[in-house]
Design a protein around this motif. Sequence first.
Motif, short mmCIF file in Angstrom:
data_model
loop_
_atom_site.label_atom_id
_atom_site.label_comp_id
_atom_site.label_asym_id
_atom_site.label_seq_id
_atom_site.Cartn_x
_atom_site.Cartn_y
_atom_site.Cartn_z
N CYS A 11 0.84 -1.22 0.00
CA CYS A 11 0.00 0.00 0.00
C CYS A 11 0.87 1.25 0.00
N ILE A 12 1.88 1.25 0.88
CA ILE A 12 2.78 2.41 0.96
C ILE A 12 3.48 2.62 -0.37
N ASN A 13 3.96 1.52 -0.95
CA ASN A 13 4.65 1.63 -2.25
C ASN A 13 3.74 2.29 -3.29
N VAL A 14 2.50 1.78 -3.36
CA VAL A 14 1.54 2.31 -4.36
C VAL A 14 1.28 3.78 -4.11
N LEU A 15 1.08 4.12 -2.82
CA LEU A 15 0.77 5.51 -2.46
C LEU A 15 1.92 6.44 -2.79
N VAL A 16 3.13 6.05 -2.38
CA VAL A 16 4.30 6.92 -2.55
C VAL A 16 4.63 7.09 -4.04
N ILE A 17 4.47 6.04 -4.80
CA ILE A 17 4.83 6.13 -6.23
C ILE A 17 3.72 6.80 -7.05
N SER A 18 2.47 6.51 -6.70
CA SER A 18 1.38 7.04 -7.55
C SER A 18 1.08 8.52 -7.26
N ALA B 12 7.36 -3.85 17.42
CA ALA B 12 8.12 -2.60 17.36
C ALA B 12 9.08 -2.63 16.20
N MET B 13 9.74 -3.77 16.04
CA MET B 13 10.69 -3.89 14.93
C MET B 13 10.00 -3.74 13.59
N ASN B 14 8.82 -4.37 13.50
CA ASN B 14 8.06 -4.27 12.24
C ASN B 14 7.67 -2.82 11.96
N THR B 15 7.19 -2.14 13.03
CA THR B 15 6.77 -0.73 12.87
C THR B 15 7.95 0.10 12.42
N HIS B 16 9.09 -0.08 13.09
CA HIS B 16 10.29 0.68 12.75
C HIS B 16 10.69 0.39 11.30
N SER B 17 10.66 -0.90 10.98
CA SER B 17 11.05 -1.30 9.62
C SER B 17 10.14 -0.66 8.58
N LEU B 18 8.84 -0.62 8.92
CA LEU B 18 7.86 -0.05 7.99
C LEU B 18 8.08 1.46 7.82
N THR B 19 8.34 2.13 8.94
CA THR B 19 8.61 3.57 8.89
C THR B 19 9.86 3.84 8.07
N TYR B 20 10.90 3.05 8.36
CA TYR B 20 12.16 3.23 7.64
C TYR B 20 11.93 3.00 6.15
N HIS B 21 11.19 1.92 5.86
CA HIS B 21 10.90 1.62 4.46
C HIS B 21 10.16 2.78 3.79
N SER B 22 9.15 3.31 4.49
CA SER B 22 8.33 4.39 3.92
C SER B 22 9.19 5.62 3.64
N VAL B 23 9.98 6.02 4.64
CA VAL B 23 10.79 7.23 4.51
C VAL B 23 11.83 7.03 3.39
N LEU B 63 15.21 17.23 4.16
CA LEU B 63 14.72 16.81 5.48
C LEU B 63 14.44 15.32 5.53
N LEU B 64 13.83 14.82 4.47
CA LEU B 64 13.55 13.39 4.40
C LEU B 64 14.84 12.59 4.43
N GLY B 65 15.84 13.10 3.75
CA GLY B 65 17.16 12.44 3.74
C GLY B 65 17.73 12.39 5.15
N ALA B 66 17.60 13.50 5.89
CA ALA B 66 18.13 13.56 7.26
C ALA B 66 17.38 12.57 8.16
N VAL B 67 16.05 12.57 8.05
CA VAL B 67 15.24 11.62 8.85
C VAL B 67 15.62 10.19 8.51
N ASN B 68 15.84 9.96 7.24
CA ASN B 68 16.20 8.62 6.77
C ASN B 68 17.52 8.16 7.39
N ILE B 69 18.50 9.07 7.48
CA ILE B 69 19.81 8.73 8.08
C ILE B 69 19.63 8.41 9.56
N LEU B 70 18.79 9.23 10.26
CA LEU B 70 18.55 8.98 11.69
C LEU B 70 17.93 7.60 11.92
N LEU B 71 16.92 7.28 11.08
CA LEU B 71 16.25 5.98 11.20
C LEU B 71 17.21 4.84 10.90
N TRP B 72 18.05 5.07 9.93
CA TRP B 72 19.01 4.02 9.53
C TRP B 72 19.99 3.75 10.67
#
Lengths: 502, 77
Positions: A11-18, B12-23, B63-72
């Motif tokens: 979902c996130i992938n679709v949202l961010v890319i679209s 928690a790990m999943n949430t963090h991973s998801l946030t990191y992935h999103s950012v 800013l997104l780049g900076a947040v991304n480095i912090l999360l990483w």
Amino acid sequence: MVSSTTALRVCINVLVISTPILVLLFLFAQYAALFGTLRFSTDFSDESAFIDPWRPLGRAMDREKNLRTGDTVQRIVGEPVYMDVSVPRSFDSVDVTMEYKNSGHPLVEFGLITSTEPYAVRLQPFQSTLIDEALTQWNITTDASSGLTLLQREQQYDSVSTFVANPPRDAVAATYNASIPYTYTDATYRPSSSTITIDRLLRGSHQFVVYAAKEHLHSTWSFVDMNREFNDDGVRIEVLLKGNVIWEEWLVDDGDVTASGVVTEERTLNIDFPFVEPGVYEYRISTTNDMVLTHITSDQERFVVKNALTVINNEEFINAFPNVDTAPTILTMSGLQLRAQTDHPAGLQTVLIDDEELILEEVHTPTWWEAEQFHELLATRTVVLPRNDVTIVTQGFYAFDPASYFDPNDAILPLNERVTLDLLDYILYSNYSAPEETNHTVLQHVTLSLEGVAGDRKELTFVLSAPGLDRDDNELTIERMEFIFHRDPLWKRLKKRFAPPL
Amino acid sequence: METVEKTFCTAAMNTHSLTYHSVWLTFRVLTAWYLVAVVLEYLLPGIITNYISLDLFLWVVILLGAVNILLWKRSTH
């Protein structure tokens, strides 16, 4: 748990890319005006890809930032000023909104350049403080069919059409963006048995107005082609009665379209109408600056020149006219202002308007005279052009002989920036609505049609005119401008294009 | 008790991973789109800047780049 996380990731992938793709599609649709409109604005704080600031510098100041409020403005201290606007498509019309402060200038007009060769500008009323003031105090009568509005200090007319058909003779009326057919009549008039002759050299286009009643309308017009410029020097002569063309004639070019400087033989055109009805007749002569009217005769004694006159009896033209009479030209003039300009050093001179001097010190520079006694609206003055080779422009009439002078408008004046409300009893205008005024800021909208604008209509030049702004030390402070361009939406254009022929 | 802690840590790990992935994904997409926007603006002046400030766009990417480095950094500790 794993599958829900994966689904969420997808979902996130679709949202961010679209999202950016949708944004980009929207931007493309807006840019290409697929829905029929393109809107942009400037508050002068930053450079805009579509809008340049007002120019030229000198009349329009540099953009100024208020460090306290953070607002950026552009001040206009002269006129006219121009704003270049580039749009990616051609459009049919544009709505312009301007937010500005007016330090007290009575008349502002807005429009655009419709053609650069020949130069043509289409202006519309933008702000008239005089009309705004009258709107709050006077009687208002409107006519939906003609679009005219009549303001009356004291109501004497029930309708606009009554006023137009029978304008007042004992009161002063002003017109703005509206015209009334000439109203002049004279029951005591008797046709003259003599013919008047004008032997001054008149260059380019001119308009002449005569009064005739139950007589032959007769005149002769002699032209010479100087061939100074590369162009086709045809002449169109129209005769108008009550604003309608009743006769038209073309005089074709002499065959020399080069800048040879060869002066061709004089050609004469006769205009003759037997027993015309009483009225004011207008001769409209449209031509280039190569053509010179060398000789005019008219059986009508009441004979005036309208608005602009270019007399070239000067040694500058001695090559074209070896026997040119360089004596001063003496005119009788109505009008409360006069603009004079010469294009040659030999034409620098001091023009006299009664006892007042109007000194022309520089070539190509318009110089202004204004009547000090502005309450003498209908007074005539004597104008002397000692060296000629000058173009003079007024919102009135000139006669070469005081006996020929008459005012075809009677007591109807064109509204200008110097007329004040106490001088007037009536105002007739069209296509104007008062702007919104809040906290010293004026917000005005105007819709301009782009039909008839030369070129592809993607590079447009807007004009802001405030006649006399530089002379009365006022200024306009422009705070924000918004343009909304309109054209048919894509589906409608496709429908038109592929519609079966009727 | 251990099961609860384990579940909590995994979540928690999943949430963090998801946030990191999103950012991280947003950062990459926006960086690419910023470059596209600059080129488009050069080719079709006004198409982007009439609606979106390119300067603001760039700051969001930074800013997104900076947040991304912090999360990483958080995810590697």
